[in-house]
Write an enzyme that holds these catalytic residues in place. Sequence first.
Site, PDB file in Angstrom:
ATOM      1  N   ASP A  16       5.870  19.895 -40.825  1.00 65.95           N
ATOM      2  CA  ASP A  16       6.620  18.776 -40.275  1.00 65.95           C
ATOM      3  C   ASP A  16       8.091  19.150 -40.070  1.00 65.95           C
ATOM      4  O   ASP A  16       8.677  19.835 -40.913  1.00 65.95           O
ATOM      5  CB  ASP A  16       6.569  17.584 -41.239  1.00 65.95           C
ATOM      6  CG  ASP A  16       5.706  16.452 -40.724  1.00 65.95           C
ATOM      7  OD1 ASP A  16       5.510  16.364 -39.493  1.00 65.95           O
ATOM      8  OD2 ASP A  16       5.235  15.645 -41.541  1.00 65.95           O
ATOM      9  N   ASP A  25       6.311  15.849 -44.208  1.00 67.70           N
ATOM     10  CA  ASP A  25       7.540  15.363 -44.812  1.00 67.70           C
ATOM     11  C   ASP A  25       7.264  14.220 -45.776  1.00 67.70           C
ATOM     12  O   ASP A  25       8.163  13.742 -46.465  1.00 67.70           O
ATOM     13  CB  ASP A  25       8.561  14.948 -43.749  1.00 67.70           C
ATOM     14  CG  ASP A  25       8.062  13.832 -42.849  1.00 67.70           C
ATOM     15  OD1 ASP A  25       6.898  13.427 -42.973  1.00 67.70           O
ATOM     16  OD2 ASP A  25       8.858  13.357 -42.001  1.00 67.70           O
ATOM     17  N   SER A  26       6.001  13.793 -45.863  1.00 71.44           N
ATOM     18  CA  SER A  26       5.593  12.837 -46.890  1.00 71.44           C
ATOM     19  C   SER A  26       5.808  13.406 -48.288  1.00 71.44           C
ATOM     20  O   SER A  26       5.788  12.659 -49.274  1.00 71.44           O
ATOM     21  CB  SER A  26       4.127  12.445 -46.701  1.00 71.44           C
ATOM     22  OG  SER A  26       3.317  13.589 -46.487  1.00 71.44           O
ATOM     23  N   GLU A  64      -1.071   7.048 -35.965  1.00 73.76           N
ATOM     24  CA  GLU A  64      -0.967   6.492 -37.317  1.00 73.76           C
ATOM     25  C   GLU A  64      -0.863   4.970 -37.287  1.00 73.76           C
ATOM     26  O   GLU A  64      -0.021   4.396 -36.597  1.00 73.76           O
ATOM     27  CB  GLU A  64       0.244   7.077 -38.060  1.00 73.76           C
ATOM     28  CG  GLU A  64       0.393   6.529 -39.474  1.00 73.76           C
ATOM     29  CD  GLU A  64       1.388   7.294 -40.331  1.00 73.76           C
ATOM     30  OE1 GLU A  64       1.620   6.864 -41.482  1.00 73.76           O
ATOM     31  OE2 GLU A  64       1.932   8.315 -39.862  1.00 73.76           O
ATOM     32  N   GLU A  68       7.624  13.693 -34.813  1.00 73.67           N
ATOM     33  CA  GLU A  68       7.381  12.309 -34.429  1.00 73.67           C
ATOM     34  C   GLU A  68       7.976  12.081 -33.049  1.00 73.67           C
ATOM     35  O   GLU A  68       9.157  12.341 -32.827  1.00 73.67           O
ATOM     36  CB  GLU A  68       7.984  11.364 -35.462  1.00 73.67           C
ATOM     37  CG  GLU A  68       7.324  11.505 -36.830  1.00 73.67           C
ATOM     38  CD  GLU A  68       7.853  10.515 -37.846  1.00 73.67           C
ATOM     39  OE1 GLU A  68       8.651   9.623 -37.481  1.00 73.67           O
ATOM     40  OE2 GLU A  68       7.473  10.631 -39.026  1.00 73.67           O
ATOM     41  N   LYS A  86       4.862  19.890 -36.395  1.00 75.47           N
ATOM     42  CA  LYS A  86       4.595  18.514 -35.981  1.00 75.47           C
ATOM     43  C   LYS A  86       5.913  17.764 -35.928  1.00 75.47           C
ATOM     44  O   LYS A  86       6.772  17.965 -36.794  1.00 75.47           O
ATOM     45  CB  LYS A  86       3.643  17.803 -36.946  1.00 75.47           C
ATOM     46  CG  LYS A  86       3.319  16.354 -36.533  1.00 75.47           C
ATOM     47  CD  LYS A  86       2.351  15.687 -37.468  1.00 75.47           C
ATOM     48  CE  LYS A  86       3.008  15.170 -38.728  1.00 75.47           C
ATOM     49  NZ  LYS A  86       3.961  14.050 -38.474  1.00 75.47           N
TER      50      LYS A  86
END
Length: 383
Positions: free
Chosen positions: A123, A84-85, A223, A155, A153
């Site tokens: 993501d 999502d970056s 991270e 968070e 993925k």
Amino acid sequence: MAFLHRLSKASSVAGARLIRRLSNVPENTVYGGPKPQTSNQRTTLNQLRQKYKKGEPITVVTAYDYPSAVHLDTAGIDICLVGDSASMVVHGHDTTLPISLDEMLVHCRAVARGATRPLLVGDLPFGTYETSTSQAVDTAVRVLKEGGMDAIKLEGGSPSRITAAKAIVEAGIAVIGHVGLTPQAISVLGGFRPQGRNVASAVKVVETAMALQEVGCFSVVLECVPAPVAAAATSALQIPTIGIGAGPFCSGQKMIVTSLRPPIGLMNEFVSCHRREKLRFMQYQVLVYHDLLGMLQHPHHAKVTPKFCKQYAQVGDVINKALLEYKEEVTNGTFPGPSHTPYKMNPKDENAFTKELQKMGLDAAASAATEAAAELEKTNTQQ
């Protein structure tokens, strides 16, 4: 009636043939048992587990489009993450929060067309899995079915997100967890701030990573945490850890692909060369960005590059070289070195963190944290 019966039978046969054509696996291999994995086939979870057991580093790089996916494919990267970056490095937003699921799926599909070897991980964007486990599973299913990904993925810094990870795993979808600096939670964190720099935060990183392992995640991203914290988490877990700004003691390393961009000097050389080029006969000219930069060095792209296209640079060669160097340095352990391990705990907090790990019964993790801190101190002293 006989005609209708024959028509119905013909339709059934045609339907069956269509279904077989739509299958991703040839019919004669569906029930044939496991086949030997070759270098040209997709990386599997079993392969990653074997690398982890052997202590071989795992390489992870993000990609957001077809060209970058081709470069990762060529370099032999283990895992390709459609992150999502993309919200920041492709769409120009200040955070990862604005990108939507539909936008992410476009990126996923483009990457899936370009990368045939890495394990593909998508993501889950902010706002698409927090409401309920049903929402989380529905989103994950779309990422696999519509995006062409192999895993997702998410968070996992809160109990609700850990519950979401559990539901997705139980739905039959492989999951990577993510702890430490979780960019989707910057509203709570107060910005893009490193985590694990005091005892309470460091213990939370380890506990959250263990919780994600407990619900079935096959790997965890760490991270922006101090190296001793990453070493402790890696020791406490029985699944691979992927570090990004977390020091050299993880099972693998992750790199954002825009960090591997060509040198500024090369781009300036291209610009000046372009300005010198005279345009003849027509007032305006247009070339495809990837073509004129020489972005792709790939047989497929060679077939579709027009003969009228002039390459003003060979950026693709620079990208391929950078990816191969990254992979080599991760493999031989030279990256990340001390200069790329910036996040520290003070000695007092390091000692307190070690004692907390021991109280939790994580003696091996405590030893790993102590050894990591000592090794970094020794390396810094030598330099």
